[in-house]
Design an enzyme around this catalytic site. Structure first.
Site, PDB file in Angstrom:
ATOM      1  N   ILE A 164       0.869  -1.171   0.000  1.00 29.54           N
ATOM      2  CA  ILE A 164       0.000   0.000   0.000  1.00 29.54           C
ATOM      3  C   ILE A 164       0.910   1.226   0.000  1.00 29.54           C
ATOM      4  O   ILE A 164       2.061   1.157   0.429  1.00 29.54           O
ATOM      5  CB  ILE A 164      -0.973   0.025   1.205  1.00 29.54           C
ATOM      6  CG1 ILE A 164      -0.221  -0.134   2.531  1.00 29.54           C
ATOM      7  CG2 ILE A 164      -2.023  -1.051   1.056  1.00 29.54           C
ATOM      8  CD1 ILE A 164      -1.136  -0.122   3.747  1.00 29.54           C
ATOM      9  N   ASP A 165       0.391   2.330  -0.514  1.00 33.64           N
ATOM     10  CA  ASP A 165       1.210   3.524  -0.673  1.00 33.64           C
ATOM     11  C   ASP A 165       1.782   4.008   0.660  1.00 33.64           C
ATOM     12  O   ASP A 165       1.198   3.780   1.727  1.00 33.64           O
ATOM     13  CB  ASP A 165       0.380   4.656  -1.292  1.00 33.64           C
ATOM     14  CG  ASP A 165      -0.042   4.356  -2.709  1.00 33.64           C
ATOM     15  OD1 ASP A 165       0.592   3.496  -3.345  1.00 33.64           O
ATOM     16  OD2 ASP A 165      -1.011   4.985  -3.186  1.00 33.64           O
ATOM     17  N   LYS A 166       2.883   4.706   0.592  1.00 40.81           N
ATOM     18  CA  LYS A 166       3.534   5.248   1.779  1.00 40.81           C
ATOM     19  C   LYS A 166       2.550   6.023   2.651  1.00 40.81           C
ATOM     20  O   LYS A 166       2.498   5.836   3.872  1.00 40.81           O
ATOM     21  CB  LYS A 166       4.687   6.170   1.354  1.00 40.81           C
ATOM     22  CG  LYS A 166       5.305   6.959   2.497  1.00 40.81           C
ATOM     23  CD  LYS A 166       6.294   7.978   1.983  1.00 40.81           C
ATOM     24  CE  LYS A 166       6.784   8.873   3.114  1.00 40.81           C
ATOM     25  NZ  LYS A 166       7.680   9.950   2.616  1.00 40.81           N
ATOM     26  N   ARG A 265      -6.885   6.220  -5.763  1.00 33.68           N
ATOM     27  CA  ARG A 265      -6.619   7.647  -5.915  1.00 33.68           C
ATOM     28  C   ARG A 265      -6.893   8.103  -7.344  1.00 33.68           C
ATOM     29  O   ARG A 265      -7.487   9.169  -7.574  1.00 33.68           O
ATOM     30  CB  ARG A 265      -5.172   7.936  -5.509  1.00 33.68           C
ATOM     31  CG  ARG A 265      -4.875   7.539  -4.064  1.00 33.68           C
ATOM     32  CD  ARG A 265      -3.385   7.443  -3.771  1.00 33.68           C
ATOM     33  NE  ARG A 265      -2.735   8.739  -3.880  1.00 33.68           N
ATOM     34  CZ  ARG A 265      -1.423   8.904  -3.752  1.00 33.68           C
ATOM     35  NH1 ARG A 265      -0.626   7.854  -3.549  1.00 33.68           N
ATOM     36  NH2 ARG A 265      -0.896  10.102  -3.863  1.00 33.68           N
TER      37      ARG A 265
END
Length: 330
Positions: A164-166, A265
């Site tokens: 998962i994204d930072k 997103r």
């Protein structure tokens, strides 16, 4: 809109090493056919703009020098001008791997046994090392805690099955051995893993449920970003349910059918409801919170050994809870 009234609308960026690794796994390289509008471009420029990964022009030039890029079966120089109909084969060489040192880290462990570990990742923590970023990642913390992680993804991503994204918080699973890794990876490929996210978006959606089915690829204007596009893209499907409507915002539960980079997103921006706080796909000068208001709240999978279905949930992090409290007061 379909007959049921639903909307039907046709993971810091991922580092270059990570994206190239995906390309190796899925295609073993790339074959491009030059179209008329691209004729006359330098081959290094053409390859860079055609790939759905971020690769520096210098890196591509090195590949050309080393014979990893061929035109119609022959090696060329970086200043070669491509012609219509040229067949360009790009073989992505494996990057040299670096040993990652274990680091003590205060991990919030939701579940752990001898095969699998599930962690509630805080916002701001990078999942695994990549070029120029080898310390302070979740992998370093897992290596210190577990000692044993699967080796399928090499030294840079031991145990990592998905990411998962930072600046997205929430649940992520890792495998402690290769058997567990293969099982979990296959479940992801078969779209049988349950992944539900909570997001706060700008705007008030009128429909209670919806599906965004739109392919995602690199943005041709900014190669560090992703966008909905037909060119060099992969299919992507996101289902959403509106759980709360506020004055100028909506709270959504989203379920991933596929797992493309930045998928939620990009899809929410595409339909006109960008995530609050998203520095790259959100509204300009959005200061409601630091990083996108996105949390991986539910993760479910079949245990690779027992065959039991396991499902875990993680409450909203404090920053998202505070955001909602502020928005509800308006």
């Amino acid at each position: 809109m379909d007959v049921n009234g639903r909307e039907e609308l046709d993971n810091s960026f991922p580092e270059e090493a990570e994206e190239l690794d995906e390309l190796q796994e899925e295609a073993g390289g790339l074959v491009l056919t030059v179209e008329s509008e691209c004729a006359g471009q330098r081959i290094d420029k053409y390859v860079g703009e055609s790939m759905d990964t971020v690769v520096s022009r210098t890196q591509i030039q090195n590949w050309i020098h080393d014979g990893f890029v061929q035109v119609n079966g022959f090696t060329v120089k970086p200043n070669y001008k491509v012609a219509e109909g040229d067949s360009i084969a790009v073989t992505v060489p494996k990057p040299e791997e670096t040993e990652i040192a274990p680091e003590p880290m205060d991990l919030e462990i939701v579940y752990e046994d001898s095969h699998v570990i599930v962690v509630n990742k805080p916002r701001g923590l990078v999942v695994h090392p990549s070029a120029g970023h080898y310390t302070g990642t979740l992998v370093s913390g897992l290596l210190h805690h577990c000692k044993d992680l699967s080796g399928i993804n090499g030294k840079l991503r031991p145990g990592i099955v998905h990411r998962i994204d930072k600046d997205t918080s929430g649940l992520i699973m890792a495998a402690k051995n290769d058997h567990a890794h293969q099982s979990l990876a296959q479940q992801l490929k078969d779209h049988t893993v349950t992944r539900k996210y909570i997001a706060v978006v700008h705007g008030v959606l009128q429909h209670d449920i919806g599906t965004v089915d739109a392919p995602i690829g690199r943005d041709t204007y900014d190669r560090k970003l992703f966008t909905v596009t037909e060119k060099n893209s992969r299919n992507a499907v996101t289902h959403f349910t509106v759980t709360e409507r506020l004055k100028e915002f909506s709270v959504l539960e989203l379920k991933l059918e596929t797992g493309r980079t930045h998928q939620i997103r990009v899809h929410m921006k595409y339909i006109g409801y960008p995530l609050v706080g998203d520095p790259f796909y959100g509204k300009s000068r959005d200061k409601e919170m630091k990083g996108q208001a996105l949390h991986a709240a539910v993760l479910g999978f079949v245990h690779p050994v027992s065959g039991e279905y396991l499902e875990f949930s993680a409450p909203l992090p404090e920053d998202m809870s505070q955001l909602l409290d502020r928005l509800r007061m308006n």
